[in-house]
Design a protein around this motif. Structure first.
Motif, PDB file in Angstrom:
ATOM      1  N   LYS A 146     -16.824  14.576 -29.615  1.00  0.00           N
ATOM      2  CA  LYS A 146     -15.558  14.632 -28.885  1.00  0.00           C
ATOM      3  C   LYS A 146     -15.845  15.134 -27.337  1.00  0.00           C
ATOM      4  CE  LYS A 146     -12.145  15.672 -32.326  1.00  0.00           C
ATOM      5  NZ  LYS A 146     -10.959  16.242 -32.448  1.00  0.00           N
ATOM      6  N   LYS A 177     -10.097  25.454 -20.861  1.00  0.00           N
ATOM      7  CA  LYS A 177      -8.821  25.499 -21.505  1.00  0.00           C
ATOM      8  C   LYS A 177      -8.546  24.563 -22.970  1.00  0.00           C
ATOM      9  CE  LYS A 177      -5.312  26.229 -17.902  1.00  0.00           C
ATOM     10  NZ  LYS A 177      -3.774  25.548 -17.573  1.00  0.00           N
ATOM     11  N   GLU A 178      -9.824  23.958 -23.178  1.00  0.00           N
ATOM     12  CA  GLU A 178     -10.056  23.046 -24.391  1.00  0.00           C
ATOM     13  C   GLU A 178     -10.260  23.791 -25.653  1.00  0.00           C
ATOM     14  OE1 GLU A 178     -11.367  19.112 -24.044  1.00  0.00           O
ATOM     15  OE2 GLU A 178     -10.392  18.932 -22.212  1.00  0.00           O
ATOM     16  N   ARG A 179      -9.709  23.431 -26.676  1.00  0.00           N
ATOM     17  CA  ARG A 179     -10.044  24.048 -28.108  1.00  0.00           C
ATOM     18  C   ARG A 179     -10.371  22.839 -29.063  1.00  0.00           C
ATOM     19  NH1 ARG A 179     -10.029  27.459 -24.863  1.00  0.00           N
ATOM     20  NH2 ARG A 179      -8.892  29.175 -24.829  1.00  0.00           N
ATOM     21  N   PHE A 180     -10.991  22.898 -29.765  1.00  0.00           N
ATOM     22  CA  PHE A 180     -11.251  21.737 -30.930  1.00  0.00           C
ATOM     23  C   PHE A 180     -11.069  22.059 -32.257  1.00  0.00           C
ATOM     24  CE2 PHE A 180     -14.064  21.348 -27.029  1.00  0.00           C
ATOM     25  CZ  PHE A 180     -13.433  19.819 -26.899  1.00  0.00           C
ATOM     26  N   ARG A 227     -15.674  12.755 -22.955  1.00  0.00           N
ATOM     27  CA  ARG A 227     -15.204  13.078 -21.342  1.00  0.00           C
ATOM     28  C   ARG A 227     -16.381  12.701 -20.210  1.00  0.00           C
ATOM     29  NH1 ARG A 227     -12.961  15.342 -25.306  1.00  0.00           N
ATOM     30  NH2 ARG A 227     -11.072  16.568 -25.174  1.00  0.00           N
ATOM     31  N   LYS A 235     -11.597  22.207 -16.875  1.00  0.00           N
ATOM     32  CA  LYS A 235     -10.849  21.734 -18.083  1.00  0.00           C
ATOM     33  C   LYS A 235     -11.120  22.253 -19.157  1.00  0.00           C
ATOM     34  CE  LYS A 235      -9.866  17.164 -16.022  1.00  0.00           C
ATOM     35  NZ  LYS A 235     -10.194  15.986 -15.966  1.00  0.00           N
TER      36      LYS A 235
END
Lengths: 381, 639
Positions: free
Chosen positions: B620, B573-576, B624, B570
């Motif tokens: 952030k 695929k994540e950007r912040f 999760r 996951k």
């Protein structure tokens, strides 16, 4: 043996009891009025109706506050017009005495409402308006979605740093605040990143546009991507033109486009296949518990899931969450504070935090449109 | 192509012949007399002919017969006495005879074949005075006597039915050279020349009508497993395969005396003709008879076969006592004598010697340095050098056969190995002031069910490789796969660093490997037939319970690993977007250490990240995870 059986039964019953949801809330008899302003007729009725559908679904699942007080809605149609939106605000605050307002209009109407909102001292949650100006005129207006500055910035960075694209052509609907802002902001950000804007095309709202000629001219400067913060009609026309061409640059549309194509234009979805789309949601996003519950209901009702609908659901959820944190008679001040609580609200896919200025920190997805669905390319938190 | 050439050859036919018939073949008289080959035919009823053969045989050198098998055999007996040649017109029911001698079923073609001039010579086998034309069977010979063209379903249905209630009996076979083979078998089968059975298929390249020998196939399924192996081999068998299937013996001699512990019926060409003891003898070139073209061709090239005995696959004298008159077990019994080399090797492997100690010290040192260097190549070198696998395989056999000496010796050797490995790596850890925890070390701190699966498969592979000399070199691969010494070295480093959690997690991986290999190797040896029963049940249960106990933390860590992988996937695929700074996450690796999630990742960004940005990013990401996270990043600037 019997003793053992009893112990097992006890453990089983306890586990069932502990595993259960909280007991259902019973109606207290008291009602809390919430106003809704939405474009339910006119050109923008698609988004208003879609978002209102979402609110109705969310209310159907949970119409009561934690203490049993019931949420009731007073809905006003602004026909997509700023003046009507202001009248609706006045009516809801002064006549209906609502505790809070869900504003489902576009950026134009929302900005107009924001300009007079301080006078009414009523918390307004704008679910669809993404223009940053929306929250600049009043401390009472908050956004649910990410703003267009964020959307344009992320789009520019993604195109430049992840797709390694240098040349982009931008299309714009100059009559739309939403489109103009996104087009201009993307241009600014992309150029700051060292990218080149090969064309900045203003599409005329009135009169026919020769898209064939337009695309031929755009192609000459060889952009690798077309940035299309334009309405669904223009997007489909461009996509249709590209489809008959041997040239196939990448294209990026903006939030709510797929919903607009599905709901308003019933267009050929294959035309927009492969396009990138910045959006609040994605078809394959990870769902929160709240999101699971809502989407299960929608699927069971055999409805299409759209961005507009989901913003309605999240807007309702966030507002109820805020009211739940206040005590009857639910002062507007309290609701206003709770809407902007730093703890946020767990929306469909992730936590939504609205800061002290009313700007939302909402997950942004960059999706690829595939067969009428949006598939995650990246998720921006 | 070849067949066509044979047919093209110009044929000549006998000028005259006597046709002997019975009621069943009377209809052929007119047909044969009107033959197209200018052969003059006189006819006689079988009963008349037998009463006074000399009367009918005046000036007759060739006799054609069409009658039941017993009558045919009487004619063949007379053919030997009176030296006349024979042609056969088979009855429709004589399918085995037709296949065996390659006769024609069509009447016209059969007449043509029967009247050919100069029939080839053929040996005859006589068993207790009875001629054997096709085959004889004694006892139960599952499937060997079945047609070789059985369908898959029939093949396995018959295989199961024939196996029911089967026992091994004592048999002795004495050859012409007075060699006596005593064994346990379910039955045996003598073949004249039969190509229509599975037995014939096993020896198809070694059987001719004129080789002066009897071919005897002995069936001795040691166990159900052996029987299944035989079925699969028989089903797939091609004539190019030289090796006989397990539980099958083969004797070729011109005379064989077959004796059995209890008297058994002998079925010759399908008829119960006699009983054991039975002596079968070949009469070389006994008759001239018209047979199929391919048999003729084979017989022309045939040489007198030497006596041959292939009974390695059968139980020997010592095993006989264990297997005779008992139900066939699921697994085979194998004596030490039968696998002398293997047991000798296992005993050697269980002995402590200086080589073992030196190799343990070297491999552990190498592994420890490789771990500190984070060098996979050095660690693999250490794995190859490590001698721990051998005593573990030996202890499995000791456990299976309740061989206390083997078990204790192996256990001592393993314990010594563990002690040496832990102390060596501990000393190395103490010698170095800097104590980095490298990814190679971290990789050995999170054993899961997958590691147990690797250990089990390695145990199977180890036992299998040890059992077959041809694949013994594969043990090196097994050693790499299961990697015994590196986790021990990590555990030793943990001791050296006085970090009990480090030690326990790494030792859990080693223990998982140890238990997994022992259990899997024990079962593999059992399946391979090194013991008919699991003798040290208590020991085995102890190992199995240990495996169960180990499985619990492994399962939990497996769940965690799955969870970690999901998170990793996951996060890729994540950007912040932190304070308008776009952050791309790449190469995420999540490890679990001391109840904490450690995230190693690359951050790609255009902007300078402040401590405030990093804290926000961490918050952030933390949202999760349930557990506390530690993030280690490498910031890569995008220009």
């Amino acid at each position: 043996m019997k003793k053992l059986f009893n112990i097992i039964l006890l453990v089983f019953s306890l586990s069932l009891f502990l595993g259960c949801d909280k007991p259902p809330v019973t109606k207290s008899g008291l009602k809390v009025k919430v106003g809704v302003i939405a474009p339910l007729s006119g050109e923008r009725s698609v988004m208003g109706k879609g978002a209102l559908k979402g609110i109705k679904i969310a209310r159907e699942i949970n119409s009561l506050l934690d203490n049993g007080d019931e949420i009731i809605f007073v809905v006003q149609d602004d026909e997509g017009k700023s003046t009507k939106a202001i009248s609706a605000l006045d009516h809801l605050v002064n006549k209906e005495k609502v505790s809070a307002i869900l504003l489902l209009s576009g950026s134009d109407s929302t900005i107009a409402v924001a300009k007079v909102a301080n006078k009414y001292k009523t918390p307004i949650l704008a679910t669809l308006a993404t223009n940053p100006e929306t929250i600049k005129h009043s401390q009472y207006v908050s956004q649910l979605a990410f703003d267009d500055a964020t959307q344009a910035l992320v789009a520019a960075l993604f195109v430049r740093d992840e797709l390694f694209i240098k040349k982009v052509a931008i299309f714009n609907n100059p009559d739309s605040v939403y489109s103009s802002y996104l087009a201009a902001e993307f241009k600014r950000q992309f150029e700051l990143l060292g990218g080149e804007i090969t064309d900045f095309i203003n599409l005329q709202e009135e009169g026919p546009t020769d898209f064939e000629k337009l695309i031929t001219e755009v192609e000459r400067k060889e952009p690798e991507l077309l940035y299309l913060p334009v309405n669904a009609k223009a997007t489909l026309a461009i996509a249709n033109e590209l489809n008959s061409y041997s040239w196939s640059p990448m294209a990026m549309v903006t939030d709510g486009m797929l919903s607009n194509v599905i709901e308003a234009h019933n267009g050929d979805l294959s035309l927009i296949n492969g396009m990138l789309a910045t959006d609040l949601y994605s078809n394959d996003m990870e769902l929160s518990g709240y999101g699971e519950k809502m989407l299960e209901y929608i699927r069971n009702s055999d409805l299409d899931v759209t961005t507009h609908m989901l913003t309605g659901i999240e807007g309702y959820g966030l507002l109820i969450n805020a009211i739940n944190h206040c005590e009857a008679p639910y002062s507007r001040v309290c609701i206003q504070q709770e809407i902007r609580s730093p703890d946020g609200f767990m929306g469909i896919s992730g936590n939504i935090i609205i800061d002290a200025k009313g700007k939302a920190d909402h997950t942004l997805f960059i999706n690829t449109i595939e067969d009428g669905e949006m598939i995650i390319r990246v998720k921006v938190n | 192509m070849k067949k066509e050439k044979i047919q093209e050859k110009e044929r000549s036919y006998v000028s005259s012949s006597l046709f002997i018939y019975t009621d069943e073949s009377q209809h052929l008289v007119e047909k044969i007399q009107g033959n197209d080959f200018a052969t003059s035919i006189s006819a006689a009823i079988f009963s008349d002919f037998i009463e006074n053969p000399e009367h009918f045989l005046k000036n007759i050198t060739h006799v054609v017969v069409s009658s039941v098998l017993d009558d045919v055999k009487q004619i063949l007996n007379l053919a030997m006495q009176h030296k006349f040649s024979v042609g056969l017109i088979p009855l429709e029911s004589q399918k085995k005879l037709i296949k065996s001698l390659e006769l024609n079923t069509d009447a016209d073609k059969a007449i043509e074949q029967a009247l050919r001039q100069d029939p080839p010579l053929m040996d005859l086998i006589i068993c207790n005075g009875t001629i054997l034309l096709s085959r004889a069977s004694i006892g139960r010979i599952p499937l060997l006597d079945e047609s070789s063209d059985l369908g898959f379903f029939d093949f396995f249905t018959k295989a199961i039915n024939k196996f029911k209630g089967m026992k091994l009996l004592k048999f002795s076979f004495t050859t012409a050279n007075d060699k006596k083979i005593i064994t346990a078998a379910s039955g045996c089968m003598i073949l004249q020349h039969s190509k229509d059975s599975l037995a014939a298929r096993l020896i198809s390249s070694d059987n001719s009508v004129r080789d002066g020998s009897i071919s005897l196939i002995i069936s001795s399924p040691f166990s159900i497993i052996d029987y299944l192996k035989f079925l699969i081999q028989a089903w797939r068998r091609s004539s190019s395969q030289k090796k006989l299937p397990a539980g099958i013996g083969y004797i070729k001699s011109n005379k064989i005396l077959i004796e059995s512990g209890t008297e058994l019926s002998v079925f010759i060409d399908g008829n119960n003709e006699t009983h054991t003891p039975v002596q079968c003898e070949t009469i070389k070139d006994a008759i001239r008879i018209n047979i199929g073209d391919w048999l003729v061709k084979e017989s022309e090239n045939a040489t007198i076969a030497k006596e041959r005995i292939r009974t390695d696959n059968l139980p020997d004298q010592l095993e006989l006592v264990k297997s005779v008159d008992k139900k066939i077990p699921f697994f085979s019994y194998a004596s030490e004598e039968r696998f002398r080399d293997l047991f000798k090797s296992l005993r050697d492997d269980a002995k402590i010697n200086s080589t073992y100690i030196v190799l343990m010290l070297l491999s552990t040192s190498l592994a420890a340095f490789g771990l500190y260097l984070n060098s996979a190549a050095v660690i693999i070198g250490a794995m190859l050098l490590a001698p721990l696998m051998s005593p573990i395989v030996s202890i499995s056999m000791g456990l299976l056969r309740h061989d206390n000496t083997l078990f204790k010796d192996s256990a001592k050797k393993i314990v010594l190995g563990i002690g040496l490995a832990l102390s060596t790596s501990m000393v190395i850890a103490l010698m170095f002031p800097h104590k980095p925890v490298t990814p190679e070390m971290l990789g050995r701190l999170n054993p899961t069910l997958l590691d147990l699966a690797v250990a089990i498969l390695s145990g199977i592979a180890a036992a299998y490789s040890k059992s077959f000399k041809e694949v013994i070199q594969s043990l090196a691969g097994v050693a790499i796969a299961v990697a015994l010494v590196p986790p021990l070295a990590v555990a030793g480093i943990g001791l050296g660093q006085a970090d009990l959690g480090f030690f326990l997690q790494a030792f859990l991986l080693f223990f998982t490997n140890l238990i997994g290999i022992i259990l899997a190797a024990t079962i593999t040896f059992r399946i391979l037939g090194y013991s008919s029963v699991l003798r040290n049940k208590r020991g085995f249960i102890f190992v199995a319970l240990s495996l169960f106990a180990v499985s619990i933390p492994l399962y939990l860590s497996y769940e965690r690993i799955v969870d970690t992988l999901v998170h990793q996937k996951k996060m890729e695929k994540e950007r912040f977007l932190i304070n308008d700074k776009y952050i791309i996450i790449k190469n995420v690796k999540i490890t679990y250490y001391q109840n904490k999630n450690i995230i190693d990742m690359d951050i790609l960004t255009r902007d300078q990240l402040t401590r405030f940005d990093m804290d926000k990013l961490k918050n952030k990401i933390q949202s999760r995870f349930g557990k506390k996270i530690f993030i280690r990043t490498r910031v890569i600037n995008i220009l």
